[in-house]
Design a protein around this motif. Structure first.
Motif, PDB file in Angstrom:
ATOM      1  N   ARG A 120     -24.796 -24.706 -88.262  1.00 11.81           N
ATOM      2  CA  ARG A 120     -24.801 -23.798 -88.812  1.00 11.81           C
ATOM      3  C   ARG A 120     -24.985 -24.783 -89.997  1.00 11.81           C
ATOM      4  N   GLU A 121     -24.582 -26.193 -90.587  1.00 14.66           N
ATOM      5  CA  GLU A 121     -25.045 -26.657 -91.367  1.00 14.66           C
ATOM      6  C   GLU A 121     -26.496 -27.029 -90.781  1.00 14.66           C
ATOM      7  N   GLU A 122     -27.154 -27.331 -89.956  1.00 10.63           N
ATOM      8  CA  GLU A 122     -28.449 -27.258 -90.064  1.00 10.63           C
ATOM      9  C   GLU A 122     -29.254 -26.111 -90.329  1.00 10.63           C
ATOM     10  N   LEU A 123     -28.658 -25.499 -90.081  1.00 12.08           N
ATOM     11  CA  LEU A 123     -29.608 -23.785 -90.383  1.00 12.08           C
ATOM     12  C   LEU A 123     -29.621 -23.483 -92.036  1.00 12.08           C
ATOM     13  N   ASP A 124     -28.511 -23.755 -92.558  1.00 12.14           N
ATOM     14  CA  ASP A 124     -28.187 -23.787 -93.996  1.00 12.14           C
ATOM     15  C   ASP A 124     -29.068 -24.595 -94.522  1.00 12.14           C
TER      16      ASP A 124
END
Length: 644
Positions: free
Chosen positions: A124-128
């Motif tokens: 999720r962090e990489e997506l953000d």
């Protein structure tokens, strides 16, 4: 004014218009509440109530008062009308929803067909980070569409842009994201956000969510200092107002540890006297007030309907009690009881000096929000999900709060049960850090009583990232099943075959397959085998015991657990009823009617229920329905959380 049944019927014969007016004046409120059990839209309710009155007035000569009261007859008409309207609404909504889903699927298929590829699974962090790397307006469009659940048309209106421009920017941005990440997982993550994203909501920690702008939530924003009374310090721990109920949580602490049993009894009696006589200035509380005590707080819930619309903020003045209060002025109401060294009960009068002046609390309306992800970690399942708020360290340890998103659960109002463990295999919620050590919670409880929070209290944890493992969810619901009427066996040992199903609106419930009867005379013993051993009960009165055998009805991962059984036994014949209806007995029948004692079998998910009826003669029929079921949602969750 309210008219009697006979007055209304006489008016209908003399002047139909006057009779109809008396009918509406007497029973509108009752029929409104009946229809509101099935419908939420006020226009639908109003139409069903009017239709029920119209149906009766057109055919009032068919009514036979020997078969039941006018009130019950009207309720049956209104209930049938509301159920038909509910069914029609559901069919229409499903048709509209199906058409919208087909259109959305076509658009999503067009977006996904433009790109392909393989790569590493993004977090999720990489997506953000990938979304932040887009042009600012493109990043805004992606977040509004997938994090807030807005359509391209809604986004175009909010940003004052052309619809086609917004749509092309969104599709182009997805292609850019694919170059960085795996497109399949991108769509999965974004879909998970969209499933539990809602356009508008209100939220307050310790209170929960409200998805309706016209149903405000008020939370405590300020409280005065503590209030002292007879060796205790009281303070306002929390307060909230929502859905017509005021919630108060008051903490208390004794100035010193009790010296002996007598001192402990006195302290216990003092704080209960003050808590039981608490007053809130200018608040006229309705029925249904309740309280709950723990080792350091007392929580109250009271029905409250203010006469005027509440402002954005308002203040309450709370008084523990006044010595002039009739409940305190009488010496009879101020005793402490304890056992002396010989085991004799001793009574001591409480010498009370009274509390300091009242203390105040300010409640403010919670603002409208649009992004659920800003509150905590979102975890989706089915068409809904739950939110885990970041762990907060306090004096007791590390506390997490969980909130179920009820919006997607259309068949009943659910809440997370505070008991997130299996009573059979003892699987527990665990919190695991980088070192791999799994820690179990010290306590699992609900937050302020009656609200939506479930609290997980762990030992003190260092700040950092952890994995919260939940083996499954325990759900409690406010649903009620249909009613069935069962002929009871008349001979001891006889098994009456059954083929009746009690279902909740969500489709779970029980299927009854048989009833077996045993008779016990006065002085006999009933022996029940439980997991902890056999339990023997002495029979004080002639008793008929009915063993109800059934199979549970579950829906895939939603496993039916247990419910409260509402039962009545009946002598004589049942009146004629339409399929699915239940009846209320008249006064004569009520005199021959009682509620039997009901106990579940030893197994929590067992298939046996025992009903004990203390009568000299065996009854003929049993009325049975279920309410407030518990469910197990059989899916494990691993949620990445942060301790602050």
């Amino acid at each position: 004014m309210a008219y009697t049944q006979q007055e209304i019927l006489d008016l209908m014969e003399q002047n139909k218009e006057l009779g109809a007016a008396a009918l509406l004046e007497t029973y509108t409120g009752l029929l409104w509440s009946v229809c509101a059990r099935h419908l939420s839209n006020s226009e639908d309710i109003r139409e069903c109530v009017n239709d029920a009155f119209s149906e009766f007035c057109q055919n009032y000569k068919r009514y036979n008062d020997e078969k039941g009261s006018l009130k019950n007859y009207l309720c049956l008409i209104a209930d049938r009308r509301a159920m038909n309207r509910q069914r029609d609404n559901r069919r229409r909504e499903q048709a509209e929803s199906s058409a919208l889903r087909e259109k959305a699927d076509r658009e999503e298929a067009q977006e996904q067909s433009a790109f392909y590829g393989l790569g590493e699974d993004p977090t999720r962090e990489e997506l953000d980070e990938a979304i932040d790397a887009l042009e600012p307006q493109d990043s805004q469009i992606i977040r509004m569409k997938y994090y807030q659940g807005l359509s391209y048309q809604d986004i175009a209106k909010k940003l004052d842009l052309n619809y086609e421009t917004v749509k092309k920017r969104g599709q182009r941005s997805l292609k850019k994201l694919w170059r960085i990440l795996v497109i399949g997982l991108i769509m999965l993550l974004l879909a998970a956000c969209a499933v539990i994203a809602h356009r508008y909501f209100q939220f307050a920690e310790g209170v929960g969510f409200s998805w309706y702008e016209d149903v405000p939530i008020y939370r405590m924003t300020e409280a005065s200092g503590s209030c002292r009374a007879d060796g205790f310090t009281f303070h306002m721990d929390n307060a909230a107002y929502r859905d017509g109920y005021l919630y108060l949580s008051i903490g208390y602490k004794a100035d010193r540890e009790p010296e002996d049993q007598e001192d402990w009894s006195r302290q216990n009696a003092v704080y209960q006297v003050y808590m039981n006589n608490m007053e809130v200035k200018d608040c006229e509380f309705g029925p249904g007030g309740e309280s709950r005590y723990s080792f350091d707080t007392v929580q109250f819930v009271c029905e409250w309907q203010p006469e005027a619309q509440l402002p954005e903020s308002f203040q309450l003045e709370i008084s523990l009690a006044a010595l002039e209060n009739e409940d305190l002025s009488s010496e009879e109401n101020r005793y402490a009881y304890f056992a002396d060294e010989d085991g004799e009960v001793v009574r001591r009068v409480l010498e009370l000096t009274g509390p300091d002046p009242e203390f105040t609390v300010t409640l403010s309306r919670v603002g409208i929000q649009e992004d659920v992800s800003a509150i905590g970690v979102l975890q989706s399942f089915e068409d809904t999900g739950f939110v885990v708020c970041p762990g907060i360290r306090n004096e007791e340890g590390t506390r997490f709060s969980l909130y179920l998103l009820n919006e997607g659960m259309e068949t009943g109002t659910y809440q997370l049960s505070p008991y997130l463990l299996d009573r059979n295999d003892r699987r527990l919620v665990t919190l695991t850090g980088k070192d791999g050590r799994a820690v179990e919670p010290l306590r699992i409880d609900c937050g302020m009583w009656g609200l939506d929070e479930t609290v997980l209290q762990f030992p003190a944890m260092e700040s950092g990232k952890y994995t919260l493992a939940i083996p499954y969810l325990m759900l409690e619901s406010s649903q009620t099943s249909n009613a069935v009427y069962l002929p009871l066996p008349k001979e001891e040992g006889e098994i009456a075959a059954c083929d009746q199903t009690l279902l909740f609106p969500d489709g779970t419930g029980i299927h009854l397959i048989g009833i077996r009867m045993e008779h016990y005379a006065e002085g006999d013993e009933i022996i029940d085998d439980y997991e902890g051993g056999a339990v023997t009960t002495q029979v004080l009165y002639p008793t008929f015991r009915y063993e109800m055998m059934f199979e549970t009805v579950s829906l895939e991962k939603l496993k039916y657990g247990q419910a409260f059984f509402e039962t009545r036994y009946i002598y004589g014949d049942l009146p004629e009823m339409e399929a699915g209806e239940f009846f209320e007995l008249g006064l004569e029948e009520q005199n021959r009617l009682q509620d039997p004692m009901v106990s579940m079998g030893a197994n929590y998910y067992g298939d046996v229920v025992f009903l004990n009826i203390e009568e000299a003669e065996a009854p003929d029929w049993l009325e049975l329905r279920l309410r407030e079921p518990s469910h197990m949602y059989d899916q494990s969750f691993e949620v990445k959380v942060t301790v602050e």
